[in-house]
Design a protein around this motif. Structure first.
Motif, short mmCIF file in Angstrom:
data_model
loop_
_atom_site.label_atom_id
_atom_site.label_comp_id
_atom_site.label_asym_id
_atom_site.label_seq_id
_atom_site.Cartn_x
_atom_site.Cartn_y
_atom_site.Cartn_z
N ALA A 114 0.83 -1.20 0.00
CA ALA A 114 0.00 0.00 0.00
C ALA A 114 0.87 1.26 0.00
N SER A 117 2.28 1.69 -3.45
CA SER A 117 1.22 2.11 -4.36
C SER A 117 0.91 3.59 -4.17
N GLN A 182 -3.27 -5.28 -7.72
CA GLN A 182 -4.28 -4.34 -7.23
C GLN A 182 -5.69 -4.82 -7.58
N ILE A 183 -5.87 -5.33 -8.79
CA ILE A 183 -7.18 -5.85 -9.18
C ILE A 183 -7.57 -7.04 -8.30
N GLN A 185 -6.67 -7.62 -5.33
CA GLN A 185 -6.94 -7.17 -3.97
C GLN A 185 -8.26 -6.43 -3.86
N THR A 186 -8.56 -5.58 -4.83
CA THR A 186 -9.72 -4.71 -4.71
C THR A 186 -10.98 -5.24 -5.39
N LYS A 187 -10.81 -6.20 -6.29
CA LYS A 187 -11.95 -6.71 -7.05
C LYS A 187 -12.19 -8.20 -6.80
#
Length: 221
Positions: A114, A117, A182-183, A185-187
């Motif tokens: 994080a 990022s 990131q995808i 993790q977030t999706k």
């Protein structure tokens, strides 16, 4: 002829470095609990059990603490990627191992991922030489050099096509992998909704993203 530093000087320097590392430890705990935006310098001081003024002796503001966390994160990441690459003989396999190691790093050290990022998302007008921010960029280059070494090894052993601009390829691979993480993790909920797991998505991302590295059939190393 330069004189060696005295023992007392060395002890003072060691103590300063230990105190600095302890403050970064405290900052990590505070950032993990409150988030980067909500965290305050006094929270770090309280966690480290020191005065707020002492924190400012080592770090002039919260951004400097965040940069310090980023530098630590990049040191850990470089160690992980180097170890992964060293475990393989062929250049292509080294790149695969590096991609998997980066994904494992993001899972094992979510705060570090994080922080990195967040660092990549901000766009300063300039980054001065000798600044803490410049030090983060230099640490990032050291990470990319691990990938470049693997690409070079692959071009040499014939498992990777000849590359004219290895830094360009290293950055492209990093951007692709970082985005895939990131995808995942977030999706995760969306992936599950369409019948995919995050692990399946990431495994496919590695295979798909590396297809362009293979040498053309019949090409000579």
């Amino acid at each position: 002829m330069s004189r060696k530093p005295s023992r007392s000087r060395l002890r003072r320097d060691d103590e300063k470095e230990r105190r600095r590392e302890a403050l970064i430890d405290a900052a990590e705990a505070v950032f993990a609990r409150h988030g980067f935006e909500a965290a305050k310098m006094e929270d770090v001081a309280r966690r480290a059990r020191v005065s707020r003024a002492l924190v400012y002796v080592y770090f002039k503001n919260k951004a400097e603490l965040q940069f310090a966390v980023c530098r630590r994160a990049l040191r850990v990441l470089r160690e992980r990627l180097s170890a992964a690459a060293d475990g393989e003989k062929r250049g292509y396999d080294k790149i695969v191992a590096i991609g998997r190691a980066y994904m494992a790093f993001a899972s094992e050290f979510p705060l570090y991922f994080a922080a990195l990022s967040r660092f990549e998302a901000h766009q300063p007008d300039r980054i001065d030489a000798g600044s803490s921010e410049r030090a983060v960029l230099e640490a990032g280059v050291a990470v990319h050099e691990v990938t470049i070494a693997a690409l070079t090894a692959g071009a040499r052993d014939g498992t990777i096509a000849r590359i004219d601009k290895p830094m360009l390829v290293a950055l492209t691979l990093w951007g692709y992998t970082h985005g895939a993480i990131q995808i995942a993790q977030t999706k995760a909920a969306f992936l599950e909704e369409v019948g995919l797991s995050a692990d399946e998505f990431l495994a496919h991302a590695i295979r798909f993203g590396l297809q362009g590295l293979r040498p053309a059939k019949g090409a000579k190393p």
